[in-house]
Design an enzyme around this catalytic site. Sequence first.
Site, PDB file in Angstrom:
ATOM      1  N   LYS A  61       0.803  -1.223   0.000  1.00 49.40           N
ATOM      2  CA  LYS A  61       0.000   0.000   0.000  1.00 49.40           C
ATOM      3  C   LYS A  61       0.839   1.278   0.000  1.00 49.40           C
ATOM      4  CE  LYS A  61      -4.407  -1.277   0.104  1.00 49.40           C
ATOM      5  NZ  LYS A  61      -5.434  -0.717  -0.781  1.00 49.40           N
ATOM      6  N   SER A  70       0.893 -10.094  -0.700  1.00 49.36           N
ATOM      7  CA  SER A  70       0.740  -8.637  -0.654  1.00 49.36           C
ATOM      8  C   SER A  70       0.826  -8.013   0.723  1.00 49.36           C
ATOM      9  CB  SER A  70      -0.615  -8.262  -1.277  1.00 49.36           C
ATOM     10  OG  SER A  70      -1.653  -8.910  -0.562  1.00 49.36           O
TER      11      SER A  70
END
Length: 459
Positions: free
Chosen positions: A7, A261
């Site tokens: 992110k 992720s």
Amino acid sequence: LQAFSFKLRGAYNMMSKLPKEQLEKGVICVSAGNHAQGVAIAAKTLGCDAVIVMPVTTPQIKWESVKRLGATVVLEGDSYAEAQVYAKKRGESENQTFIPGFDHPDIIAGQGTVGMEITRQMHDPIHAIFVPVGGGGLIAGIAAFVKRISPEVRIIGVEPTDANTMALSLHHGQRVVLDQVGGFADGVAIEQVGLETFRLCRELIDGVVLVGRDAICASIKDVFEKKRSILEPSGALALAGAEAYCKFYNLKDINVVAITSGANMNFDRLRLVTELANVGRQRKAVLATFVPEEPGSFKRFAELVGKTNITKFNCRYEPEKKQSLVLYSVGLHTKFEIQEMVERMESHKLKTMEVTNNDMLKDHLGHLMGGRTNVENELLCRFVFPERPGALMKFLHALSPRWNISLLHYHAQGGMGANVLVGIQVSSNDLDKFRYHANNLGYEYEVEIDNEVFQLLMR
């Protein structure tokens, strides 16, 4: 500074492009986890103020980690949607730039640098890249880059079965809003994909694979055993999807990439991961067998079990039916072995069924075995309570003393909300009224009265 998720890429890319005078006024975002850390680190790097709005249900460990990064944390709203409304209004009133989690070209481009790194580092042909999907920013960015450089590479999204907004949106040709979103893989627990991310995904990606939480947990365990790294559920999502895809199509000797992720795992969630991982890899199955109460019957049952590895065993006598229900877990096995055992039991008139995939059994009934009773007008429901002070009292104020609570079993899930099994005595005439109050409560819930394993174990 480390974010332990992708992110940071999108947040920094968008914020670094803001004019200096706008950056000096600060930024604001809404997030319950990884995006919050990304914005906080980007703000610290760029030397600007950041306000992070998080739902009041956010676990303390998450908002404290964001606070330590130097951001101002504001807890507002019971849900992501409510927190977002507040964040946008505050941003407008204080002239701060709102940094979205996924639906912005600069955010998407920042996440797309993952695709750039893959194509630079992989020198052999790639069959497919598997990408976890929440709002769609990561997969849209990767697809936009990779399809331009290597259009033959397949870009495949992976979603949890209970948070499949992208799969449904692609199927219907328009963005779909989910009524309920499963929170196990909280990093991708999104009600609706973004407008821009959906436009790109509709044009560029090759499909979506859906996986359950057992498979996600199995992938977390696999990575830990092989690499000694612990992924969060949404971080292991793509790996579970890649394995399911390759197994379904019997693909071998090809290169596939799975995006791991995020690694922001809550430690107290590991217990649940451990419980479900062996089911996901078929290293554990759960069977229920009825054994008549007569001389030698239990010995016959044990002989039929044979050398099978039993890892857990519960037995409860039913005087009215003159039989015992045996609930037991079987260790390392194949589907054929389980089927063979069921058939073996049935051939000796011992009714047996496999109940491995029953979620209520995993979360509740395995702990409640022996509480057999028949309660008049008992309605069985599974609620998800937000883990914050007052959640139980809010529930009780909504439903009690209107109806008597006949059963309550609480199972915390490590920051994702408490999974609570509730029995409530509701007459048939009161069902509509009950649903009205339960819906207004705002807690996710399911009515489970017809669950076959509940009937077996508790009735």
